[in-house]
Scaffold this motif. Sequence first.
Motif, mmCIF file in Angstrom:
data_model
loop_
_atom_site.group_PDB
_atom_site.id
_atom_site.type_symbol
_atom_site.label_atom_id
_atom_site.label_comp_id
_atom_site.label_asym_id
_atom_site.label_seq_id
_atom_site.Cartn_x
_atom_site.Cartn_y
_atom_site.Cartn_z
ATOM 1 N N HIS A 158 0.863 -1.277 -0.036
ATOM 2 C CA HIS A 158 0.123 0.039 0.122
ATOM 3 C C HIS A 158 0.860 1.432 -0.046
ATOM 4 C CE1 HIS A 158 -2.496 -3.147 1.600
ATOM 5 N NE2 HIS A 158 -3.524 -2.568 0.751
ATOM 6 N N ASP A 159 0.404 2.275 -0.403
ATOM 7 C CA ASP A 159 1.050 3.615 -0.506
ATOM 8 C C ASP A 159 1.008 4.286 0.865
ATOM 9 O OD1 ASP A 159 1.369 4.143 -3.479
ATOM 10 O OD2 ASP A 159 -0.868 3.555 -3.417
ATOM 11 N N VAL A 160 0.064 3.925 1.557
ATOM 12 C CA VAL A 160 -0.233 4.319 3.128
ATOM 13 C C VAL A 160 -0.817 3.628 3.762
ATOM 14 C CG1 VAL A 160 -2.313 5.554 2.322
ATOM 15 C CG2 VAL A 160 -0.984 6.591 4.188
ATOM 16 N N PRO B 101 -2.120 0.670 22.328
ATOM 17 C CA PRO B 101 -0.850 0.698 22.711
ATOM 18 C C PRO B 101 0.305 -0.176 22.566
ATOM 19 C CG PRO B 101 -2.387 1.557 24.372
ATOM 20 C CD PRO B 101 -3.325 0.950 23.527
ATOM 21 N N GLY B 102 1.309 0.105 22.010
ATOM 22 C CA GLY B 102 2.206 -1.049 21.752
ATOM 23 C C GLY B 102 2.477 -1.504 20.391
ATOM 24 N N VAL B 103 1.240 -1.690 19.768
ATOM 25 C CA VAL B 103 1.130 -2.425 18.521
ATOM 26 C C VAL B 103 1.977 -1.523 17.343
ATOM 27 C CG1 VAL B 103 -0.409 -3.284 16.793
ATOM 28 C CG2 VAL B 103 -1.011 -3.574 19.044
ATOM 29 N N SER B 104 1.538 -0.458 17.372
ATOM 30 C CA SER B 104 2.182 0.143 16.087
ATOM 31 C C SER B 104 3.558 0.438 16.320
ATOM 32 C CB SER B 104 1.522 1.681 15.891
ATOM 33 O OG SER B 104 1.928 2.498 16.824
ATOM 34 N N ALA B 105 3.991 0.615 17.479
ATOM 35 C CA ALA B 105 5.667 0.743 17.715
ATOM 36 C C ALA B 105 6.252 -0.407 17.093
ATOM 37 C CB ALA B 105 5.917 0.886 19.025
ATOM 38 N N GLU B 106 5.530 -1.650 17.204
ATOM 39 C CA GLU B 106 6.263 -2.832 16.587
ATOM 40 C C GLU B 106 6.144 -2.851 15.378
ATOM 41 O OE1 GLU B 106 4.623 -6.482 18.610
ATOM 42 O OE2 GLU B 106 5.380 -7.417 16.732
ATOM 43 N N TRP B 107 5.056 -2.816 14.841
ATOM 44 C CA TRP B 107 4.856 -2.845 13.367
ATOM 45 C C TRP B 107 5.497 -1.867 12.368
ATOM 46 C CZ3 TRP B 107 3.067 -6.684 10.551
ATOM 47 C CH2 TRP B 107 2.534 -7.555 10.904
ATOM 48 N N THR C 291 6.719 2.791 2.015
ATOM 49 C CA THR C 291 5.162 2.969 2.433
ATOM 50 C C THR C 291 5.174 4.080 3.431
ATOM 51 O OG1 THR C 291 4.655 0.370 2.001
ATOM 52 C CG2 THR C 291 3.326 1.811 3.747
ATOM 53 N N LYS C 292 4.109 4.829 3.477
ATOM 54 C CA LYS C 292 4.070 6.025 4.212
ATOM 55 C C LYS C 292 3.107 5.397 5.373
ATOM 56 C CE LYS C 292 4.701 9.875 1.288
ATOM 57 N NZ LYS C 292 5.897 10.566 1.697
ATOM 58 N N ILE C 293 3.380 5.831 6.682
ATOM 59 C CA ILE C 293 2.780 5.330 7.738
ATOM 60 C C ILE C 293 2.173 6.294 8.495
ATOM 61 C CG2 ILE C 293 3.045 4.050 9.991
ATOM 62 C CD1 ILE C 293 5.499 2.569 8.820
ATOM 63 N N ILE C 294 0.683 6.244 8.983
ATOM 64 C CA ILE C 294 0.155 7.202 9.766
ATOM 65 C C ILE C 294 -0.457 6.303 10.994
ATOM 66 C CG2 ILE C 294 -1.715 8.751 9.990
ATOM 67 C CD1 ILE C 294 -1.399 9.514 7.103
ATOM 68 N N ASP C 295 0.117 6.861 12.227
ATOM 69 C CA ASP C 295 -0.138 6.138 13.356
ATOM 70 C C ASP C 295 -1.156 6.897 14.214
ATOM 71 O OD1 ASP C 295 0.013 4.477 15.876
ATOM 72 O OD2 ASP C 295 2.036 5.042 16.102
ATOM 73 N N LEU C 296 -2.275 6.191 14.470
ATOM 74 C CA LEU C 296 -3.508 6.908 15.243
ATOM 75 C C LEU C 296 -3.055 6.702 16.722
ATOM 76 C CD1 LEU C 296 -4.776 6.657 12.282
ATOM 77 C CD2 LEU C 296 -6.647 7.591 13.462
ATOM 78 N N GLU D 73 6.934 19.943 7.919
ATOM 79 C CA GLU D 73 7.685 18.710 8.069
ATOM 80 C C GLU D 73 6.600 17.413 7.687
ATOM 81 O OE1 GLU D 73 7.172 20.970 11.709
ATOM 82 O OE2 GLU D 73 8.141 19.212 12.587
ATOM 83 N N ILE D 74 5.423 17.618 7.611
ATOM 84 C CA ILE D 74 4.421 16.491 7.372
ATOM 85 C C ILE D 74 4.541 16.506 5.846
ATOM 86 C CG2 ILE D 74 2.038 16.034 7.019
ATOM 87 C CD1 ILE D 74 1.709 17.753 9.709
ATOM 88 N N LYS D 75 4.960 17.430 5.136
ATOM 89 C CA LYS D 75 5.052 17.152 3.459
ATOM 90 C C LYS D 75 5.928 16.165 3.376
ATOM 91 C CE LYS D 75 3.675 21.696 1.934
ATOM 92 N NZ LYS D 75 4.083 22.952 1.502
ATOM 93 N N SER D 76 7.273 15.928 3.934
ATOM 94 C CA SER D 76 8.238 15.085 3.857
ATOM 95 C C SER D 76 8.043 13.859 4.778
ATOM 96 C CB SER D 76 9.292 15.677 3.743
ATOM 97 O OG SER D 76 9.811 16.340 4.962
ATOM 98 N N ALA D 77 7.290 13.638 5.504
ATOM 99 C CA ALA D 77 7.134 12.509 6.619
ATOM 100 C C ALA D 77 7.147 11.316 6.134
ATOM 101 C CB ALA D 77 6.179 12.972 7.685
ATOM 102 N N GLN D 78 7.651 10.367 6.418
ATOM 103 C CA GLN D 78 7.475 8.678 6.032
ATOM 104 C C GLN D 78 6.566 8.105 7.243
ATOM 105 O OE1 GLN D 78 9.821 5.695 6.825
ATOM 106 N NE2 GLN D 78 8.024 4.303 6.097
ATOM 107 N N ILE D 79 6.890 8.589 8.369
ATOM 108 C CA ILE D 79 6.119 8.067 9.604
ATOM 109 C C ILE D 79 5.374 9.294 10.294
ATOM 110 C CG2 ILE D 79 6.447 6.931 11.815
ATOM 111 C CD1 ILE D 79 8.688 5.425 10.574
#
Lengths: 343, 343, 343, 343
Positions: free
Chosen positions: B67-69, B76-82, B90-95, B135-141
């Motif tokens: 996926h592109d995103v 809690p704890g899951v996204s840190a790992e993944w 792949t760009k990641i947006i962590d909620l 900064e968001i424009k070039s963020a990967q995570i």
Amino acid sequence: MKAAIVGATGYGGIELIRILHNHPKIEGIKVFSSSQEGKTMAESYPHVTDIVELTLGEIQPERLNEHDVVFLSTPPGVSAEWTEHLSSKTKIIDLSGDLRLNHPETYTAWYQRESAPEALLQKAVYGLTEWHKEEIKSAQILSNPGCYPTAALLGAIPVAQKNAIETSELIIDAKTGTTGAGRSPSAMTHFSEMNDNFKVYKVNEHKHTPEIEQELENWTNKKAPVTFTPHLVPMTRGIMATMYAPLQSGWNKNDIEELYYKAYKDHPFVRIREDHTFPFTKEVYGTNYCDIGFTVDERTGRLTIVSVIDNLMKGASGQAIQNMNVMFGYPEKTGLDFIPIYP
Amino acid sequence: MKAAIVGATGYGGIELIRILHNHPKIEGIKVFSSSQEGKTMAESYPHVTDIVELTLGEIQPERLNEHDVVFLSTPPGVSAEWTEHLSSKTKIIDLSGDLRLNHPETYTAWYQRESAPEALLQKAVYGLTEWHKEEIKSAQILSNPGCYPTAALLGAIPVAQKNAIETSELIIDAKTGTTGAGRSPSAMTHFSEMNDNFKVYKVNEHKHTPEIEQELENWTNKKAPVTFTPHLVPMTRGIMATMYAPLQSGWNKNDIEELYYKAYKDHPFVRIREDHTFPFTKEVYGTNYCDIGFTVDERTGRLTIVSVIDNLMKGASGQAIQNMNVMFGYPEKTGLDFIPIYP
Amino acid sequence: MKAAIVGATGYGGIELIRILHNHPKIEGIKVFSSSQEGKTMAESYPHVTDIVELTLGEIQPERLNEHDVVFLSTPPGVSAEWTEHLSSKTKIIDLSGDLRLNHPETYTAWYQRESAPEALLQKAVYGLTEWHKEEIKSAQILSNPGCYPTAALLGAIPVAQKNAIETSELIIDAKTGTTGAGRSPSAMTHFSEMNDNFKVYKVNEHKHTPEIEQELENWTNKKAPVTFTPHLVPMTRGIMATMYAPLQSGWNKNDIEELYYKAYKDHPFVRIREDHTFPFTKEVYGTNYCDIGFTVDERTGRLTIVSVIDNLMKGASGQAIQNMNVMFGYPEKTGLDFIPIYP
Amino acid sequence: MKAAIVGATGYGGIELIRILHNHPKIEGIKVFSSSQEGKTMAESYPHVTDIVELTLGEIQPERLNEHDVVFLSTPPGVSAEWTEHLSSKTKIIDLSGDLRLNHPETYTAWYQRESAPEALLQKAVYGLTEWHKEEIKSAQILSNPGCYPTAALLGAIPVAQKNAIETSELIIDAKTGTTGAGRSPSAMTHFSEMNDNFKVYKVNEHKHTPEIEQELENWTNKKAPVTFTPHLVPMTRGIMATMYAPLQSGWNKNDIEELYYKAYKDHPFVRIREDHTFPFTKEVYGTNYCDIGFTVDERTGRLTIVSVIDNLMKGASGQAIQNMNVMFGYPEKTGLDFIPIYP
């Protein structure tokens, strides 16, 4: 003992009836209204069908004077006028805001209408029961506190009085159910616009602000403005006042806890929660209790106080009857010894 | 463009789907879950029957990397790992809250669990869109902000940044609807105990506190603790943050108004109300708007700021997509141009 | 008189405590729980702090037998078992559904578990107070009716008994507040999914169906299935049963009115509204009243009956205490003479 | 394409604006009001601040005639009058009840006011989209259905039309959120009296009754009165119609399922749930969907149908725009392709 209720069709009035109906010292209740004379209470409130057999009468001094106690649950301006017509043998409990402020100019500034005569203001005893019990015992005219001031003051006085906080630094963020706005329909309290919604209103402009300030000044001997913001919650009853102030140096959490326990140990309607345990509004639903929780934040040095009441009970009719009990020498809890309805 | 949603059965996940479904740049959505693999979205949420024809897949790095995103709407704890398993293409947006704090020890202190590696924390860009757009424009995570911090910070940064208030004096009294507590049933959010009730919780202890402090420090270069109190309102969606601080000398109401208008003139999702006019939570229902009102009290010298958002939109999924738009170079409002549902 | 409450931490239990606490004939209350032994009531329900000083005890026959009356407010299956262990000198009021149906096979079919022994079912008196008062006077084991059956039967029996309607044609469309679902959190009653929502559930499958049918058969001597549909309303308390049936020939509106007035003239808790005036659920909030309205539609020939109760009061704990009063020879209203809390 | 909305400050009007604002075929919207001319929409509805820049104009035929379509979202009596003043080149969609009934005498009997001229009634096409699509395509004047009739008819027509039920035996127990009662505050919809309450009203007397009967007659060629009872739920939006009728002999559950699937297979806004699975009102929140569930009770032989809509969408403005789409030859879902807001 005979009681009259003037303005019996408002929420304050019907709540007085709910309690007085079972009050062991009350033998007769009469109800009066300026707008619905001749109607029965059941026509206005079907929930009292077959229970309350009362017809609303026309307001007349001679009829009111036949009672031992007259409750005035009337719009602004009405009680100021009627109080003067009544006999000094009849005790008066005024639930309106007309007689709460000591200075006519303060009243005029915040209520934007003419004040009651200063002599009457001076005569009326402010009925925050836990803090004025001695004066209430001999009061002929009692001015029942506002709903927000009751919640805020019961939480703030113990610490303000002992200078654990500075009144000038007190911030009161208050939230009320919609019955505080009365029975008249309005856009603000229209169900479709209030449900699933949370509102803020009259920021820095609410009439209860000077009442809070006056009473804090009374216990601290310092005049200071407070910040008071009221909000409307999509619920029927209940007030929560969340209050903030820096803790003055030399005080700690244990001192504060002791202050609260001492202040209210002889007052059955104020319940202090253990440190860092906080009450919810529904935990006092339908009763005269005021529940108070607090905590000290070591990081900011601030004291947070949370005080909850049922705005129609301790915030209005319940406290009025608590005051009646004190005025007539009955135990404070007479007729008010309910367990909250939960859930 | 292809989007993956991990943790699609939570409220954040279903709200992402609601918006991405009509987003003009999205061609395909895949949904993943660690607990409900094999189920369709309609089994979990009957309201998407016949609209969203997606089946929850097992979470696997190679599948996500197609996926592109990737949106991580996980506990809690899951996204840190993944996050560490995923390709840098792949760009990641962590909620989740995992990557919001810069310092591992702060995370551990407030979340009471181990932090993500410090390098990852440093790499993740904090996605308060209006204040980190470049900064968001070039963020990967991208680390998507918490709901309370979003409401509080959008209201407080403009005045804190210019020293119109001292951060150390800021008091944030916040109120949220129950969706902020997620989809898992609990005693706290059981309808019978939440309806007609108003609650306060986690006083001085909420995890969003250090997030607010960190970001205020970022814009003021001063480290200062704030007072933050969250409350639960008997409503589904919406946050109101009522904030208080003494106005620093030299500032007046007009200056403040100008600060707000300047700060947000190029930001379509922040709407400033005229002086002394305040927003209600429902006025942003279902949308990505943040509405801000404010006033200065001449009596106390304090500034009061009222900021409202929809906690699932600007407070979570809406802002996540706003950030996605910025990350991929689309206009900020793409797919988010709704009028609030009212009433 | 001494009362024991088994299962005191459920909503039925806490409501029993609310009433018994002020009941003039009750001298002592003990509370028991199978899951929370050793905890105080205030730990489970902070709203009774400083009012109810009771600790939950372990359930043991000898301890229960020390009481004049034992209320069983327990999950399915528990009371069937305990009832057999208790002394015949102790009166038992069972608020569970275990003993309501006369026939074990009906119980098994609808409750999908094994029934209590048939002898016990036969011994238990069905406590729909207004219709079984004589048997209740001498009952040792009383089976308290379900909430829906109470609302439906009080509205339907007067006309079914006199054959003004045919039971087989009766349609009961019932709506309840969420407390009917108990205190255990669930997806169904999660605030976020119940607020601003209206639900239908267990269509044609609710356990209260055979209870309604059995009691209608009892008064009509005709066995007939009824249509019963329960719905969940986003409110805490209250049931409304809207019922429909063709009016049999020879009957008119005035006849029906007379039937209702006659049926309930000696029953203080049933209030009949004037023809074509209908009650709302909140008009009985917190009380033991059942309010009934009705009308005949000349166009369709159908009778519509509307019956409302508070599901935790007349639908559970209130009726249980009304039954206790009858069993012990006290006036029916003893301890139950409240005015509804309104609004 | 240009659209005018007359009566834009009501809930129907603001909902039209919400949808038309993003409708791809609409280039310009003008709004009109008889009472608030000169005000902006944002003054009446702060939630559209900075989004909808429209000022309410005075209602004048020549100004309305400049539009391709005119929506009349006006009180009873207004649209009947205005419709006659408008050019035949302008298409009219009337959301009021003025043109729904074919016979003036029926209108007068139920609405208790004079009817529109019979010729106008005949000319207006009844806009229950799924059942009148062909006539709607060529309609110049469209009468948009009432909210209750939409929910009831979409559920009942498929089975009534095929004689699986007898219309004369149909019972419609309907429940609505409060927006159905409009924006004017009233005692009935005052938050304090509606919250935590469930109400029944206008039993056998609601104006939507003849509308339901007329349309059922249209599809069955049998004139028959139905039983219709509306209730008010403490929620903002949503209607559930629970309907009951004996299943005619020869029909079974599978036949019914087939009827529903066939009836709506080409209609994207009607979603049929699997047998014995029922929709909740919130599952269509903010959208134009009508969700239908049903079941047959073997014990009573009755069919139960549950139909839910959002009263402001499929029950008013959503269906109006669906009809506009059909009238102008656009795909039915144009501008209406939302996922419900949930929760």
